[in-house]
Design a protein around this motif. Structure first.
Motif, mmCIF file in Angstrom:
data_model
loop_
_atom_site.group_PDB
_atom_site.id
_atom_site.type_symbol
_atom_site.label_atom_id
_atom_site.label_comp_id
_atom_site.label_asym_id
_atom_site.label_seq_id
_atom_site.Cartn_x
_atom_site.Cartn_y
_atom_site.Cartn_z
ATOM 1 N N ALA A 1 -1.167 16.740 3.741
ATOM 2 C CA ALA A 1 -0.451 15.306 4.586
ATOM 3 C C ALA A 1 -1.558 14.503 5.467
ATOM 4 C CB ALA A 1 -0.155 15.977 5.868
ATOM 5 N N LEU A 2 -2.768 14.918 5.798
ATOM 6 C CA LEU A 2 -4.112 14.534 6.684
ATOM 7 C C LEU A 2 -4.745 13.545 4.910
ATOM 8 C CD1 LEU A 2 -5.901 13.940 8.343
ATOM 9 C CD2 LEU A 2 -7.240 15.416 7.782
ATOM 10 N N PHE A 3 -4.193 14.435 3.557
ATOM 11 C CA PHE A 3 -4.691 13.452 2.672
ATOM 12 C C PHE A 3 -4.481 12.966 2.719
ATOM 13 C CE2 PHE A 3 -4.740 12.397 -1.531
ATOM 14 C CZ PHE A 3 -6.177 12.427 -1.716
ATOM 15 N N PHE B 1 -2.845 18.479 -8.577
ATOM 16 C CA PHE B 1 -4.040 18.412 -7.327
ATOM 17 C C PHE B 1 -4.435 18.578 -5.662
ATOM 18 C CE2 PHE B 1 -6.619 14.975 -4.487
ATOM 19 C CZ PHE B 1 -7.919 15.434 -5.047
ATOM 20 N N TYR B 2 -2.694 18.732 -5.338
ATOM 21 C CA TYR B 2 -3.108 18.765 -3.758
ATOM 22 C C TYR B 2 -2.579 20.476 -3.950
ATOM 23 C CZ TYR B 2 -0.824 15.250 -2.424
ATOM 24 O OH TYR B 2 -0.938 13.282 -2.086
ATOM 25 N N ARG B 3 -2.879 21.447 -5.115
ATOM 26 C CA ARG B 3 -3.735 23.278 -4.703
ATOM 27 C C ARG B 3 -5.487 23.008 -4.136
ATOM 28 N NH1 ARG B 3 -3.284 25.059 -10.608
ATOM 29 N NH2 ARG B 3 -4.091 23.017 -11.487
ATOM 30 N N TRP B 4 -6.378 22.223 -4.268
ATOM 31 C CA TRP B 4 -7.888 22.080 -4.663
ATOM 32 C C TRP B 4 -7.485 21.183 -2.424
ATOM 33 C CZ3 TRP B 4 -10.035 24.893 -7.426
ATOM 34 C CH2 TRP B 4 -10.095 25.579 -8.463
ATOM 35 N N VAL B 5 -6.707 20.621 -2.115
ATOM 36 C CA VAL B 5 -6.922 19.696 -0.948
ATOM 37 C C VAL B 5 -6.295 20.406 0.554
ATOM 38 C CG1 VAL B 5 -5.713 17.822 0.206
ATOM 39 C CG2 VAL B 5 -6.568 17.629 -2.332
ATOM 40 N N ALA C 1 1.376 -0.905 -0.358
ATOM 41 C CA ALA C 1 0.436 0.240 -0.327
ATOM 42 C C ALA C 1 0.621 0.887 -0.118
ATOM 43 C CB ALA C 1 -0.893 -0.349 1.264
ATOM 44 N N LEU C 2 2.233 1.229 1.311
ATOM 45 C CA LEU C 2 3.078 2.343 0.276
ATOM 46 C C LEU C 2 3.509 2.696 -0.578
ATOM 47 C CD1 LEU C 2 4.004 4.476 2.735
ATOM 48 C CD2 LEU C 2 5.924 2.779 3.135
ATOM 49 N N GLY C 3 3.602 1.223 -2.015
ATOM 50 C CA GLY C 3 4.379 2.033 -2.394
ATOM 51 C C GLY C 3 3.158 2.296 -3.389
ATOM 52 N N LEU C 4 1.649 1.612 -3.844
ATOM 53 C CA LEU C 4 0.976 2.652 -4.417
ATOM 54 C C LEU C 4 0.864 3.967 -4.024
ATOM 55 C CD1 LEU C 4 -1.343 -0.885 -4.686
ATOM 56 C CD2 LEU C 4 -0.212 0.257 -6.093
ATOM 57 N N SER C 5 0.568 3.839 -2.822
ATOM 58 C CA SER C 5 0.448 5.222 -2.252
ATOM 59 C C SER C 5 1.686 6.119 -2.606
ATOM 60 C CB SER C 5 0.147 5.432 -0.995
ATOM 61 O OG SER C 5 0.549 6.472 -0.261
ATOM 62 N N VAL C 6 3.008 5.980 -2.682
ATOM 63 C CA VAL C 6 3.953 6.276 -3.293
ATOM 64 C C VAL C 6 3.863 7.072 -4.992
ATOM 65 C CG1 VAL C 6 6.227 7.382 -3.705
ATOM 66 C CG2 VAL C 6 5.482 6.646 -2.138
ATOM 67 N N LEU C 7 2.992 5.865 -5.850
ATOM 68 C CA LEU C 7 2.837 5.933 -6.957
ATOM 69 C C LEU C 7 1.457 7.613 -7.341
ATOM 70 C CD1 LEU C 7 3.248 2.417 -8.562
ATOM 71 C CD2 LEU C 7 4.899 4.673 -8.405
ATOM 72 N N ILE C 8 0.498 7.210 -6.104
ATOM 73 C CA ILE C 8 -0.547 7.959 -6.841
ATOM 74 C C ILE C 8 -0.078 9.720 -6.380
ATOM 75 C CG2 ILE C 8 -2.880 7.994 -5.858
ATOM 76 C CD1 ILE C 8 -3.317 5.105 -5.628
ATOM 77 N N ARG C 9 0.289 9.993 -5.231
ATOM 78 C CA ARG C 9 1.083 10.505 -4.710
ATOM 79 C C ARG C 9 2.033 11.739 -6.005
ATOM 80 N NH1 ARG C 9 2.990 10.277 1.169
ATOM 81 N NH2 ARG C 9 4.770 9.372 -0.193
ATOM 82 N N ARG C 10 2.541 10.853 -6.635
ATOM 83 C CA ARG C 10 3.400 11.320 -7.420
ATOM 84 C C ARG C 10 2.306 11.884 -8.765
ATOM 85 N NH1 ARG C 10 8.985 7.848 -7.962
ATOM 86 N NH2 ARG C 10 9.797 8.661 -5.787
ATOM 87 N N VAL C 11 1.715 11.105 -9.141
ATOM 88 C CA VAL C 11 0.528 11.831 -9.959
ATOM 89 C C VAL C 11 0.288 12.614 -9.664
ATOM 90 C CG1 VAL C 11 -0.889 10.572 -11.748
ATOM 91 C CG2 VAL C 11 0.579 9.599 -11.001
ATOM 92 N N LEU C 12 -0.166 12.573 -8.266
ATOM 93 C CA LEU C 12 -1.151 14.107 -8.075
ATOM 94 C C LEU C 12 -1.100 15.070 -7.777
ATOM 95 C CD1 LEU C 12 -3.212 12.189 -5.384
ATOM 96 C CD2 LEU C 12 -4.441 12.376 -7.313
ATOM 97 N N ARG C 13 0.719 15.186 -7.515
ATOM 98 C CA ARG C 13 1.543 16.227 -7.512
ATOM 99 C C ARG C 13 1.836 16.955 -9.221
ATOM 100 N NH1 ARG C 13 4.763 13.965 -4.228
ATOM 101 N NH2 ARG C 13 3.669 15.154 -2.427
ATOM 102 N N ALA C 14 1.516 15.775 -10.172
ATOM 103 C CA ALA C 14 2.299 16.265 -11.112
ATOM 104 C C ALA C 14 1.294 16.882 -12.033
ATOM 105 C CB ALA C 14 2.477 15.527 -12.467
ATOM 106 N N VAL C 15 -0.563 16.842 -11.520
ATOM 107 C CA VAL C 15 -1.631 17.603 -12.292
ATOM 108 C C VAL C 15 -2.201 18.329 -11.250
ATOM 109 C CG1 VAL C 15 -1.933 15.008 -13.721
ATOM 110 C CG2 VAL C 15 -2.959 15.319 -11.275
#
Length: 70
Positions: free
Chosen positions: A46-48, A38-42, A22-36
């Motif tokens: 850290a809680l997300f 997404f975090y400016r809407w969160v 799950a940690l590996g998947l989380s790291v991959l998904i966070r990289r994708v979300l950061r690239a698009v």
């Protein structure tokens, strides 16, 4: 699904293995979300991220529990 997995004779908790997956998947998904950007809407990134990890850990554990054994 048993409570432990054996790696070369060393017993490791299955929950630890699923947490690492799950940690590996989380790291991959966070990289994708950061690239698009997404975090400016969160409100609280850290809680997300923690919530994303917990959801993925539950999903991986549920899939492993319901998967047919070889």
């Amino acid at each position: 699904m048993s409570g432990e997995l054996s790696f070369h004779g060393v017993f490791v908790s299955a929950l630890l293995v699923w947490a690492l997956v799950a940690l590996g998947l989380s790291v991959l998904i966070r990289r994708v979300l950061r690239a698009v950007h997404f975090y400016r809407w969160v409100w609280h990134p850290a809680l997300f991220d923690l919530s994303l990890f917990v959801i993925l850990w539950c999903a991986v554990t549920a899939l492993a529990f319901h998967a047919p054994l070889p």
